[in-house]
Design an enzyme around this catalytic site. Sequence first.
Site, PDB file in Angstrom:
ATOM      1  N   LYS A   1       0.861  -1.178   0.000  1.00  0.00           N
ATOM      2  CA  LYS A   1       0.000   0.000   0.000  1.00  0.00           C
ATOM      3  C   LYS A   1       0.907   1.240   0.000  1.00  0.00           C
ATOM      4  O   LYS A   1       1.412   1.650   1.038  1.00  0.00           O
ATOM      5  CB  LYS A   1      -0.931  -0.014   1.220  1.00  0.00           C
ATOM      6  CG  LYS A   1      -2.073   1.008   1.145  1.00  0.00           C
ATOM      7  CD  LYS A   1      -1.575   2.394   1.442  1.00  0.00           C
ATOM      8  CE  LYS A   1      -2.609   3.465   1.261  1.00  0.00           C
ATOM      9  NZ  LYS A   1      -2.019   4.824   1.311  1.00  0.00           N
TER      10      LYS A   1
ATOM     11  N   CYS B   1      13.683  11.211   5.754  1.00  0.00           N
ATOM     12  CA  CYS B   1      13.545  11.029   7.204  1.00  0.00           C
ATOM     13  C   CYS B   1      14.870  11.124   7.934  1.00  0.00           C
ATOM     14  O   CYS B   1      14.920  11.509   9.103  1.00  0.00           O
ATOM     15  CB  CYS B   1      12.862   9.698   7.504  1.00  0.00           C
ATOM     16  SG  CYS B   1      13.605   8.307   6.631  1.00  0.00           S
TER      17      CYS B   1
END
Length: 503
Positions: free
Chosen positions: A185, A294
């Site tokens: 996903k 990140c």
Amino acid sequence: MAISIPSLQLFIDGEWREPVLKKRIPVVNPATEEIIGDIPAGTAEDIELAVAAARGALSRNKGKDWSSASGAYRAKFLRAIAAKITEKKNELAKLEAIDCGKPLDEAAWDIDDVAGCFEYYADLAEALDGKQKTSVSLPMQTFKSHVLKEPIGVVALITPWNYPLLMATWKVAPALAAGCTAVLKPSELASVTCLELGVVCREVGLPPGVLNIVTGLGSEAGASLSSHPNVDKIAFTGSSATGTTVMTAAARTTKPVSLELGGKSPIIIFEDVDLDKAAEWTLFGCFWTNGQICSATSRLIVHENIAEEFLERLVNWAKNIKISDPLEKGCRLGPVVSQGQYEKILKLLSNAKSEGATILCGGGRPQHLKKGFFVESTIIGDVDTSMEIWKEEVFGPVLCAKTFRTEEEAIELANDTRYGLGGAVISKDLERCERVTKALQCGIVWVNCSQPCFCQEPWGGNKRSGFGRELGEWGLDNYLTVKQVTEYVSDEPWGWYQAPSRL
């Protein structure tokens, strides 16, 4: 000629399927703010189909299912995927650039890494065959023992928008190498190349159901996948807030989770550095991928003896960065991914100024670009550790600077964060670099550089940056469960109980 993206459906059980509720999500080119196509908006109904397909593929044909097939068998498909990715490199890189805004040169580099990652895990899949039935030394000769490594089962792979295809590959390649089947996903903000991975899977003949790809909103498709009772493990990369939600959902069915979450990583610059080399690594560490990474080393901790001159050089380097449409030659800073992200970054910059920080360069939209979600490469000084801009992840091209006097002070500033993904130290004194490396509370440390990443090395963080490791052999272990097998080999009875008398 107008730019557009291919129109694809959900990829479930080896086939393209229209979402059950027939909903679509528009795709916006962040460089132009134009709608260039749409992607299917999967919901709980589609997740149900995808998980069922993955469960079926796990043990579809007795003796020939994906989970019990040899690693060598699985490796053939991984290598075929790698070859197709390489063949389609230019097309995929362009799609990546217009979907998430990263410069085309960066996107092309990412696609090379995607192919390399599939090749690497093909090698590990083959090697796994030879590691089965590893003997365990026991203190009693009446027993012998070995260990089996088996696929954990059906895995949910939930991935972010900053490296759409590469972050998906970091999970898909080891999961398939281990013998798991998967439901991927991707983020609704950048899913196009992940759907193209479905095209590649069909072209190489990957068995149906081994990899299923469901695009859609996190609140619908993502939430349904995280809480699905027939999913055996969740691997998630994204924000800390969403990671908490995923972990909570997994706890309800006691399934394992690996999380790679946010960061606010430091880069420590000592007084003995080559200023220009250190300046380039500092900028690369924060502005690569448009600052949307990140592990970005977005907290600059610089020795006070060189701070003024170093910041001046940084500003000059930053002003020289080419900000443009990602497809333009020489682009080194493209737009952030969406209007929401653009507005969030500008709000954080406004708050920083109101708190007393000084914008040394950047801080807004580039004057030569009237459309698109562009933010200038921004450097901020006069920062206090209590400021939001110092503590919170910006996820944009924003670098904050603070000075230090002693090594101990630098380490204290570096570790004063709830995150612990990465950190960097730049100094000619390698013994000092080693001391700082050991002292930094994070999962990744770069010495005299920032942000290099190789699929052979473990990747992951500590504290609020998550747990578990991706890449390398550690990434494969994420998708394996260990089974102990112990056999009693003596001809003598065990003799714990007294044998009953014979009748």
